[in-house]
Design a protein around this motif. Sequence first.
Motif, PDB file in Angstrom:
ATOM      1  N   ARG A  36       9.752  -6.436  -6.009  1.00  0.00           N
ATOM      2  CA  ARG A  36       8.431  -6.815  -7.007  1.00  0.00           C
ATOM      3  C   ARG A  36       8.555  -5.893  -8.177  1.00  0.00           C
ATOM      4  N   ASP A  37       9.393  -5.545  -8.696  1.00  0.00           N
ATOM      5  CA  ASP A  37       9.948  -4.867  -9.863  1.00  0.00           C
ATOM      6  C   ASP A  37      10.644  -5.382 -10.727  1.00  0.00           C
ATOM      7  N   HIS A  38      11.278  -4.689 -11.584  1.00  0.00           N
ATOM      8  CA  HIS A  38      12.290  -5.387 -12.588  1.00  0.00           C
ATOM      9  C   HIS A  38      13.092  -4.077 -13.138  1.00  0.00           C
ATOM     10  N   CYS A  39      14.152  -4.621 -14.212  1.00  0.00           N
ATOM     11  CA  CYS A  39      15.004  -3.670 -14.594  1.00  0.00           C
ATOM     12  C   CYS A  39      14.350  -2.850 -15.563  1.00  0.00           C
ATOM     13  N   ARG A  40      13.348  -3.323 -16.626  1.00  0.00           N
ATOM     14  CA  ARG A  40      12.879  -2.281 -17.578  1.00  0.00           C
ATOM     15  C   ARG A  40      12.026  -1.169 -16.943  1.00  0.00           C
ATOM     16  N   ASN A  41      11.859  -0.840 -15.541  1.00  0.00           N
ATOM     17  CA  ASN A  41      10.983   0.087 -14.998  1.00  0.00           C
ATOM     18  C   ASN A  41      11.975   1.404 -15.182  1.00  0.00           C
ATOM     19  N   TRP A  42      13.178   0.908 -15.561  1.00  0.00           N
ATOM     20  CA  TRP A  42      14.329   2.249 -15.465  1.00  0.00           C
ATOM     21  C   TRP A  42      14.153   2.943 -17.136  1.00  0.00           C
ATOM     22  N   ASP A  43      13.436   2.299 -17.876  1.00  0.00           N
ATOM     23  CA  ASP A  43      13.631   2.582 -19.399  1.00  0.00           C
ATOM     24  C   ASP A  43      13.477   4.011 -19.811  1.00  0.00           C
ATOM     25  N   TRP A  44      12.555   4.823 -18.924  1.00  0.00           N
ATOM     26  CA  TRP A  44      12.504   6.154 -19.448  1.00  0.00           C
ATOM     27  C   TRP A  44      13.805   7.056 -18.835  1.00  0.00           C
ATOM     28  N   VAL A  45      14.121   6.530 -17.829  1.00  0.00           N
ATOM     29  CA  VAL A  45      15.306   7.171 -17.025  1.00  0.00           C
ATOM     30  C   VAL A  45      16.491   7.023 -17.933  1.00  0.00           C
ATOM     31  N   ALA A  46      16.753   5.560 -18.335  1.00  0.00           N
ATOM     32  CA  ALA A  46      17.856   5.046 -19.193  1.00  0.00           C
ATOM     33  C   ALA A  46      17.988   5.732 -20.449  1.00  0.00           C
ATOM     34  N   GLU A  47      16.903   6.107 -21.127  1.00  0.00           N
ATOM     35  CA  GLU A  47      16.834   6.627 -22.410  1.00  0.00           C
ATOM     36  C   GLU A  47      17.362   8.152 -22.222  1.00  0.00           C
ATOM     37  N   ARG A  48      17.147   8.699 -21.193  1.00  0.00           N
ATOM     38  CA  ARG A  48      17.748  10.209 -20.949  1.00  0.00           C
ATOM     39  C   ARG A  48      19.097  10.263 -20.441  1.00  0.00           C
ATOM     40  N   ASP A 155       3.318 -19.241   6.381  1.00  0.00           N
ATOM     41  CA  ASP A 155       1.902 -18.974   5.800  1.00  0.00           C
ATOM     42  C   ASP A 155       2.505 -18.579   4.372  1.00  0.00           C
ATOM     43  N   ASN A 156       3.451 -17.927   4.051  1.00  0.00           N
ATOM     44  CA  ASN A 156       3.821 -17.277   2.650  1.00  0.00           C
ATOM     45  C   ASN A 156       4.140 -18.632   1.692  1.00  0.00           C
ATOM     46  N   SER A 157       4.779 -19.517   2.305  1.00  0.00           N
ATOM     47  CA  SER A 157       5.200 -20.757   1.480  1.00  0.00           C
ATOM     48  C   SER A 157       4.125 -21.208   0.755  1.00  0.00           C
ATOM     49  N   GLY A 158       2.833 -21.276   1.147  1.00  0.00           N
ATOM     50  CA  GLY A 158       1.651 -21.744   0.321  1.00  0.00           C
ATOM     51  C   GLY A 158       0.995 -20.879  -0.686  1.00  0.00           C
ATOM     52  N   ARG A 159       1.728 -19.579  -0.516  1.00  0.00           N
ATOM     53  CA  ARG A 159       0.904 -18.744  -1.433  1.00  0.00           C
ATOM     54  C   ARG A 159       1.414 -19.072  -3.061  1.00  0.00           C
ATOM     55  N   GLN A 160       0.142 -19.109  -3.894  1.00  0.00           N
ATOM     56  CA  GLN A 160       0.561 -19.339  -5.291  1.00  0.00           C
ATOM     57  C   GLN A 160       0.617 -17.818  -6.093  1.00  0.00           C
ATOM     58  N   PRO A 161       1.342 -17.753  -6.974  1.00  0.00           N
ATOM     59  CA  PRO A 161       1.177 -16.545  -7.974  1.00  0.00           C
ATOM     60  C   PRO A 161      -0.220 -16.252  -8.368  1.00  0.00           C
ATOM     61  N   ARG A 162      -0.387 -15.042  -8.318  1.00  0.00           N
ATOM     62  CA  ARG A 162      -1.754 -14.617  -8.569  1.00  0.00           C
ATOM     63  C   ARG A 162      -1.841 -14.824 -10.315  1.00  0.00           C
ATOM     64  N   ARG A 163      -3.035 -15.214 -10.949  1.00  0.00           N
ATOM     65  CA  ARG A 163      -2.981 -15.314 -12.144  1.00  0.00           C
ATOM     66  C   ARG A 163      -4.200 -14.312 -12.818  1.00  0.00           C
ATOM     67  N   LYS A 205       6.546 -11.716 -12.895  1.00  0.00           N
ATOM     68  CA  LYS A 205       7.534 -12.648 -12.715  1.00  0.00           C
ATOM     69  C   LYS A 205       8.342 -12.843 -11.267  1.00  0.00           C
ATOM     70  N   PHE A 206       8.046 -11.994 -10.502  1.00  0.00           N
ATOM     71  CA  PHE A 206       8.972 -12.096  -9.206  1.00  0.00           C
ATOM     72  C   PHE A 206       8.464 -13.199  -8.125  1.00  0.00           C
ATOM     73  N   ASP A 207       9.426 -13.536  -7.459  1.00  0.00           N
ATOM     74  CA  ASP A 207       9.338 -14.665  -6.530  1.00  0.00           C
ATOM     75  C   ASP A 207       8.403 -14.250  -5.344  1.00  0.00           C
ATOM     76  N   ASN A 208       7.428 -14.776  -5.205  1.00  0.00           N
ATOM     77  CA  ASN A 208       6.853 -14.276  -3.726  1.00  0.00           C
ATOM     78  C   ASN A 208       7.478 -14.387  -2.451  1.00  0.00           C
ATOM     79  N   GLN A 209       8.565 -15.289  -2.438  1.00  0.00           N
ATOM     80  CA  GLN A 209       9.570 -15.457  -1.430  1.00  0.00           C
ATOM     81  C   GLN A 209      10.230 -14.088  -1.191  1.00  0.00           C
TER      82      GLN A 209
END
Length: 291
Positions: A36-48, A155-163, A205-209
């Motif tokens: 449930r994360d993404h590649c830009r969570n590394w920005d501070w590490v990558a900078e160094r 059960d999860n198949s009917g779950r909609q992305p939270r807005r 952005k992440f897929d609930n599945q």
Amino acid sequence: MEGPTSHFYFSQRLRLHYVDWGNEGAPPMLLVHGGRDHCRNWDWVAERLRDRYHVIAPDLRGHGDSAWAVGGGYDMGAYVYDIAQIVHQKGMAPVTIIAHSLGAGVVLNYCGAFPETVAKVVAIEGLGPSPKVMEEQAKRPVEERLRAGIAERRDNSGRQPRRYATLDDAVARMAEENPHLSPEQARHLTIYGAHQNEDGTYSWKFDNQARWGGGVGGGLSHADQHRLWSLITAPVLLVRGAESWASDPVEDGRIRHFTNARLANFDGAGHWVHHDRLDAFMDTVDAFLAE
């Protein structure tokens, strides 16, 4: 900060995204995020690290700006294949890898299967459930676990992305998930981790599945993973936050599955050590990489 450039590669016909921090003549480094994360969570590490390494950070399938897997293809084997593909396609071996949570679990399995392609590994809380939890899981017969997994998926198949009505509302949810984050960190992670819907609201952005990584009966067994860990030939630094739910692999004995690993515990940090104690984390990582 001067950011990276976005690119894509293909794995099992999925269009997967990664960012490239440049410095192509330097040794390759892969930064792999958690669930449930993404590649830009590394920005501070990558900078160094960008001045010493050619840093590439992928979005796992179903995460960030990567494609969602049709048919719920989020088992461990699929994730490992994606990592194998980017290392192969980009000619990154021997590669140094820093990974977190789900990503660290994927990477450790990859490193055991392809030890010759890896130089060093930093794994932040990627060992999965503790031996105590595994013992409880093992008490349930396989048919019960399979039925429960199918019911959960159904059960999860009917779950909609939270807005979220506004971006600030999404930022508040990000901050709630990890109280250690500064306001600037929470906003940065939200900007790259959410998209605006057509009606003006925001969703992650992440897929609930992808919440149920490992698949119904499709994941590697604990014994399989322990064997893969034992086959890793590169030095391994295991990282854990003292305030996290993850158990200590020295105290619970899981570090014995590695042939060349040591543990670094960080006080004042939870599950996201690289966010919660960035300076201390980087000091430890820099010393490990310099050896």
